[in-house]
Write an enzyme that holds these catalytic residues in place. Structure first.
Site, mmCIF file in Angstrom:
data_model
loop_
_atom_site.group_PDB
_atom_site.id
_atom_site.type_symbol
_atom_site.label_atom_id
_atom_site.label_comp_id
_atom_site.label_asym_id
_atom_site.label_seq_id
_atom_site.Cartn_x
_atom_site.Cartn_y
_atom_site.Cartn_z
ATOM 1 N N LYS A 186 52.375 29.153 37.678
ATOM 2 C CA LYS A 186 51.329 29.904 36.978
ATOM 3 C C LYS A 186 50.181 30.226 37.943
ATOM 4 C CE LYS A 186 49.698 25.413 35.473
ATOM 5 N NZ LYS A 186 49.859 24.378 34.462
ATOM 6 N N ARG B 265 46.222 19.524 23.246
ATOM 7 C CA ARG B 265 46.111 20.903 23.721
ATOM 8 C C ARG B 265 47.228 21.653 23.009
ATOM 9 N NH1 ARG B 265 46.636 22.085 30.128
ATOM 10 N NH2 ARG B 265 48.739 21.368 29.673
ATOM 11 N N TYR C 149 21.146 34.459 53.497
ATOM 12 C CA TYR C 149 20.320 34.419 52.298
ATOM 13 C C TYR C 149 19.564 33.094 52.199
ATOM 14 C CZ TYR C 149 22.781 38.472 50.345
ATOM 15 O OH TYR C 149 23.288 39.712 50.109
ATOM 16 N N MET D 79 29.130 36.889 49.561
ATOM 17 C CA MET D 79 30.270 37.304 48.738
ATOM 18 C C MET D 79 31.494 37.653 49.588
ATOM 19 S SD MET D 79 30.544 40.366 45.916
ATOM 20 C CE MET D 79 29.143 39.829 44.967
#
Ligand SMILES: *Cc1c(COP(=O)(O)O)cnc(C)c1O
Length: 365
Positions: free
Chosen positions: A38, A132, A262, A310
């Protein structure tokens, strides 16, 4: 140097490491594996990983979370006749497609029984305490009989909620509950040769001896994270599969007293050669590693400077023989994703599955 001819970030999975882990886990579990793929195979790339899993003799099949993942996976395993089990609930609108692709379904709630066509292959999920997915143990026996009567019972399974807890009493309760269901359903399970599975990675690594006591016995194990080379306690047994390399896009000199990035979180004490490396938090290099992280440049661990951006981060490469276009190893077999997870104060699962869309996946030796 035409930089745009090179990928920015490459995540390469090692065929050898993955095979090694699969061998080890299957030996430990004493049964073949149903390997979870997955979330793009825990970030490694479903197609790349499938090349290894499809041919590996210890792999019975694979598990996915969503119908979309199931439909992506089935063509990759069809030739080797390895089943794809959908862990999550089936999506009504996708059932026909999933049936045509011969996906194995999980019955995760009573309400799903009427959705599934008569000849579906179903693994009954029994909730033994995770709360779950799964039917309650009290309902499981009757449901199992119904499925068996319709020729739909392909398997039965449960899931540990805390197999990494040194206090094993809750796992033991779960094991007992599952055991009782299996015992009650034994005639049906044996008759249809249903698959029986419970252990995830930490279950395989910690509870091998218990699981061998189930009767009828487990036939499969479902280690995800450990197959990809990570475990909370037995890290040294496993080989991390993924290496992530990012390109140096620019080299610059930062003079003593100047700051980088930053928030000006890092200040040069002396003149420093800084590499601007093309991997940022949008690619899965966590933002929160300021002051802790290092990466491997030309064989040396070098600190990441200031706050991660980023699309980029900055690395001290003073004194190293590097050029624009060279690749820096963000994590790999030695300085692995488990360390990055510690620096970022998250789990290795999050580091691996956080590798971004812009990262090119490859399969290496
Ligand atoms: C993801 C998943 C696993 C694998 O868990 P790991 O902790 O990665 O070993 C096993 N079983 C099910 C049902 C899962 O969804």
């Amino acid at each position: 140097m035409l930089l745009n001819m090179l990928p920015r970030v490459i995540a390469t999975s090692s065929r050898q490491a993955l095979s090694y882990n699969l061998d080890l886990l299957s030996r430990r579990a004493g049964v073949p594996l149903l390997v979870p793929i997955k979330a793009n195979a825990y970030g490694h790339g479903i197609e790349q990983v499938a090349e290894v899993l499809a041919e590996h003799p210890s792999v019975w099949g694979v598990g996915v979370a969503t119908p979309q993942e199931a439909l992506q996976a089935t063509p990759l395993f069809r030739e080797h006749a390895k089943p794809v089990l959908l862990f999550g609930p089936p999506d009504v609108s996708e059932i026909d497609k999933l049936m045509r692709a011969k996906v194995h379904f999980s019955l995760t709630d009573l309400s799903e029984l009427e959705l599934l066509p008569d000849h579906a292959q179903v693994h009954l999920k029994v909730d033994t305490g995770m709360n779950r997915l799964g039917v309650r143990a009290e309902d499981a026996v009757e449901l199992g009989r119904t499925l068996a009567a319709h020729g739909m019972l392909a398997g039965i399974y449960s899931h540990f909620s805390s197999a990494d807890d040194p206090n094993t009493s809750y796992s033991h309760e779960q094991f007992q509950k599952f055991s009782e269901v299996l015992y009650a359903l034994a005639p049906e399970l044996i008759k249809v040769r249903a698959h029986i599975h419970m252990a995830n990675s930490v279950g395989v690594l910690n509870y091998g001896s218990w699981l061998s006591q189930l009767s009828p016995g487990v036939t499969l194990a479902r280690p995800g994270l450990a197959a990809y080379g990570y475990a909370p306690r037995d890290q040294e047994l496993l080989m991390p599969v993924m290496t992530v390399e990012a390109r140096i896009n620019l080299l610059r000199t930062v003079y003593a007293g100047e700051t980088v990035g930053y928030g000006r979180l890092w200040q040069a004490e002396q003149d420093t050669t800084v590499a601007v490396v093309g991997m940022g938090y949008a690619d899965g290099w966590p933002r929160n590693v300021t002051g802790k992280a290092s990466v491997s440049v030309a064989g040396e661990q070098r600190p990441v400077l200031g706050r991660v951006c980023m699309d980029q981060c900055m690395v001290d490469v003073t004194g190293l023989d590097v050029q624009v276009g060279d690749f820096v190893t963000m994590w790999g077999p030695y300085s692995h994703a488990g360390l990055v997870a510690q620096w970022a104060d998250v789990s290795p699962y999050e580091i691996l599955t956080g590798v971004g869309h812009r990262v090119e996946r490859r399969l290496g030796p």
